[in-house]
Design an enzyme around this catalytic site. Structure first.
Site, PDB file in Angstrom:
ATOM      1  N   GLY A  93       3.577  -2.333  11.087  1.00 18.37           N
ATOM      2  CA  GLY A  93       2.130  -2.302  10.941  1.00 18.37           C
ATOM      3  C   GLY A  93       1.575  -1.066  10.264  1.00 18.37           C
ATOM      4  N   TYR A  97       0.824  -1.205   0.000  1.00 19.02           N
ATOM      5  CA  TYR A  97       0.000   0.000   0.000  1.00 19.02           C
ATOM      6  C   TYR A  97       0.860   1.257   0.000  1.00 19.02           C
ATOM      7  CZ  TYR A  97       0.545  -1.238   4.945  1.00 19.02           C
ATOM      8  OH  TYR A  97       1.042  -1.629   6.165  1.00 19.02           O
ATOM      9  N   SER A 111       8.639  -0.640   7.935  1.00 12.29           N
ATOM     10  CA  SER A 111       8.119  -1.721   7.114  1.00 12.29           C
ATOM     11  C   SER A 111       6.773  -2.201   7.628  1.00 12.29           C
ATOM     12  CB  SER A 111       9.103  -2.887   7.072  1.00 12.29           C
ATOM     13  OG  SER A 111       8.970  -3.681   8.233  1.00 12.29           O
ATOM     14  N   LYS A 112       5.969  -2.665   6.703  1.00 12.43           N
ATOM     15  CA  LYS A 112       4.629  -3.105   7.041  1.00 12.43           C
ATOM     16  C   LYS A 112       4.679  -4.259   8.039  1.00 12.43           C
ATOM     17  CE  LYS A 112       0.523  -5.255   5.119  1.00 12.43           C
ATOM     18  NZ  LYS A 112      -0.142  -5.858   3.965  1.00 12.43           N
ATOM     19  N   ARG A 113       5.549  -5.191   7.742  1.00 14.40           N
ATOM     20  CA  ARG A 113       5.643  -6.381   8.568  1.00 14.40           C
ATOM     21  C   ARG A 113       6.025  -6.040  10.003  1.00 14.40           C
ATOM     22  NH1 ARG A 113       9.561  -9.410   9.926  1.00 14.40           N
ATOM     23  NH2 ARG A 113      11.046  -8.240   8.672  1.00 14.40           N
TER      24      ARG A 113
END
Length: 474
Positions: A247, A13, A242-244
RNA sequence: GGCGCUAUCGUCUAAUGGUUAGGACAGAGCCCUCUCAAGGCUUAAAUACGGGUUCGAUCCCCGUUAGCGCUACCA
């Protein structure tokens, strides 16, 4: 003619860092009357997703900064291949027939210094190269980075100043994969040249890639654009966002969903790595546009200050509150209306009244979502009564007095702030109680909240009918 | 490992070869006040370390350390 581009790849995203890059590109383009191009860099077919593309558009649309031209790299692959082959034809590239992953063993690569090229491939004769290619043997097309002669690649960065790197420290990077798909470097440069991009503004993670890009532009005989690299946005622990790992903080939609005004978010992001240098913090989009320049860009990475409990940077929250309470009411109203409707509430028909209500309560709100939650008593007929509010009503004699006040207001001629205050104080005096009992009690009765705007402002915001009803129903 | 970039309060940042190193957020306190905000005021909080250059370095140079980036047939 100034032309800049924002080129996200749809592999996740819309990232907060990408959003900032987009915003800086927009500011720069608008400030100098240039053209802003949105280009989707989707040459990595393995990792691209439609969902990601949707999320990018969603994010950019919300941020509310329009672009002028739009392209997708996946629709321009012929151009990339054609230009890559031109580079090959000119002798600035060569075919590398080393099987994929053969040189992948990281250990080998890093042991004796850096990896520059696979052995034997760079020197292969044109005849053999042609023959093996014609025989259908897969190859990756590599740039023939100039060796020897002490060649140094140089450029001036709008933010980081003069940069140079020895060509001998640059590996023979890939232009075309064995699938025939262009790599990022090839596609990006081919498009930048073709689209006549004159100024590239992108993240600092591309600073060292720029040397390769200059080599490509030169091999293409294309004009070399100007460059400006932006410091990166990082997590409080200094690591990459980072997304991981981190969040929702990294997603633009998180801020949207938390009730941010788009331009408050823009304001916040601009303050991350850029400064107007005159101590201003709260600025409108227009104000930023008018003074935006590379001189104000800081060179050190900026931390987005969030915690596990709260993904929103406190300064962003504060800025949002500032915008909510100081922006022109007419500009705020549509956002509030939208927010109410999203919560199943209706904004008052009477625009003047709606404005009056919003104006009374907005000073203590920091999010658009507050209007539907804390603002519920103003826009709806049912609302919860807080414990602290209940306590006010339970003070000895409070309920009786409030009902009496309701009765008196019902028969009163006028219903204005002044008239209500006069009526209330008169009652307090008559009954020999402190006005505060009635004042705080009124707030509790009218809103179910122990805290909120000045009680007298409440009556007109809630309206005569509802106010009396709520007082009498206490 | 190689190459590159960076280093000012907890966070975002300003500044200059000479300042009490400024502002903002967050924190603490006070004022205002019918509550809560807002607003006003006050307070605490920083030049990574070591060498140079200089009359004088936070600023210029070198080194150290740390962080980040690139070093992919990812972008």
């Amino acid at each position: 003619m100034l032309r800049v581009r924002f080129a996200p790849s749809p592999t996740g995203y819309l990232h907060i860092g990408s959003a900032r890059t987009f915003i800086f590109n927009w500011m720069y383009a608008r400030r100098h009357g240039g053209t802003l191009i949105l280009r989707i860099d989707d040459t990595d077919v393995e990792r691209n997703t439609e969902a990601s593309l949707t999320s990018i558009f969603e994010g950019l649309k919300w941020v509310d900064l329009p672009w002028d031209e739009f392209y997708r790299q996946s629709e321009r692959l012929d151009l990339h291949r054609r230009l890559a082959n031109e580079i090959l034809a000119k002798g600035h590239a060569y075919r590398d027939f080393t099987p994929a992953h053969a040189a992948d063993a990281d250990e080998d690569k890093n042991e004796g210094g850096q990896w520059l090229a696979n052995p034997g491939m760079r020197e292969m004769s044109a005849e053999e190269s042609e023959r093996r290619a014609a025989a259908g043997e897969p190859f990756v097309l590599r740039f023939r980075t100039p060796r020897g002669a002490g060649r140094v690649v140089k450029f001036h960065d709008g933010v980081y100043g003069d940069q140079d790197k020895k060509a001998e420290d640059i590996e023979d990077f890939a232009l075309l994969r064995s699938t025939g798909m262009p790599t990022y470097h090839m596609a990006s440069c081919a498009d930048d040249a073709d689209l006549k991009i004159s100024q590239i503004i992108r993240g600092q993670d591309h600073l060292t890639n720029t040397f390769k890009h200059i080599l490509i532009f030169e091999a293409l005989g294309a004009e070399i654009p100007k460059f400006a690299h932006l410091p990166l946005l990082i997590a409080p622990d200094g690591s990459k966002l980072s997304k991981r790992k981190h969040g929702p903080v990294v997603s633009v939609t998180t801020y949207r969903d938390r009730g941010f005004l788009p331009h408050a978010y823009v304001n916040f992001l601009c303050l991350l790595g850029w400064s107007p240098k005159d101590n201003r913090e709260q600025m409108t989009r227009q104000e930023i546009q008018d003074i935006f320049s590379f001189e104000g860009i800081n060179r050190a990475n900026a931390v987005v200050n969030f915690t596990e409990e709260d993904p929103i940077d406190p300064k962003a929250q504060w800025l949002n509150g500032q915008h909510i309470r100081t922006m022109p009411l007419t500009e705020l109203l549509p956002y509030v209306k939208q927010s109410l409707e999203a919560a199943g509430l209706k904004a008052p028909e009477d625009a003047a009244h709606f404005g009056h209500v919003v104006d009374t309560i907005r000073a203590r709100f920091v999010s658009l979502g507050d209007f539907a939650v804390k603002g519920l008593p103003y826009f709806g007929d049912t609302f919860p009564t807080e414990a602290a509010s209940e306590a006010k009503l339970n003070e000895p004699g409070a309920r009786e007095l409030l009902r009496e006040l309701g009765a008196r207001l019902e028969v009163a001629q006028e219903f204005t702030e002044a008239s209500v205050e006069a009526e209330l104080r008169k009652l307090a005096t008559e009954e020999a109680v402190k006005a505060g009992v009635l004042i705080n009690g009124s707030r509790a009765a009218l809103t179910g909240q122990a805290v909120g705007p000045s009680a007298f402002h409440l009556f007109t915001a809630i309206g005569r009918e509802r106010s009396i009803q709520r007082l009498k129903g206490v």
